[in-house]
Design a protein around this motif. Structure first.
Motif: not given
Length: 114
Positions: A51-52, A54-55, A58-59, A62, A104-108
């Motif tokens: 998951r990490y 992938e995020l 995606r960052a 997009p 929903g994103n790497a920061d979260d």
């Protein structure tokens, strides 16, 4: 008079000591509870790593191609090696991993981890 302070009374010292002890006990209590919390499974840690990856991808891009995501995830699994994502299993809790997997994103995701 400006610049003149009164000496601390016994009540002041006891109040300060009580505050310090409260803060120390809260910090120590959290650490103890975290140490007793259930640990994630190897499968959950593997899902977290994927998951990490992938995020983060995606960052940077997009709409990355699914093949690129799969390739990067395979590289991450290979880097983790046979033993898997050992830090995850040893240091994280199930709750932290569950939080990260829902990000929903790497920061979260990173905010979920200590």
């Amino acid at each position: 008079m400006p610049g003149v302070t009164r000496p601390a009374t016994r009540a002041d010292v006891l109040a300060t000591l009580a505050i310090v002890l409260l803060v120390v006990s809260v910090v120590a209590g959290r650490a103890a509870l975290r140490g007793l919390a259930p640990r994630p499974t190897a499968e959950a840690c593997s899902a977290l790593l994927e998951r990490y990856v992938e995020l983060v991808l995606r960052a940077a891009t997009p709409e990355p191609a699914p093949s690129v995501i799969a390739e990067r995830q395979a590289l991450a699994r290979e880097a983790a090696g046979e033993r898997g994502f050992v830090r995850c299993e040893a240091e994280l809790t199930q709750a932290e991993v569950a939080c990260a997997l829902q990000a929903g994103n790497a920061d979260d995701l990173e905010r979920c981890l200590p």
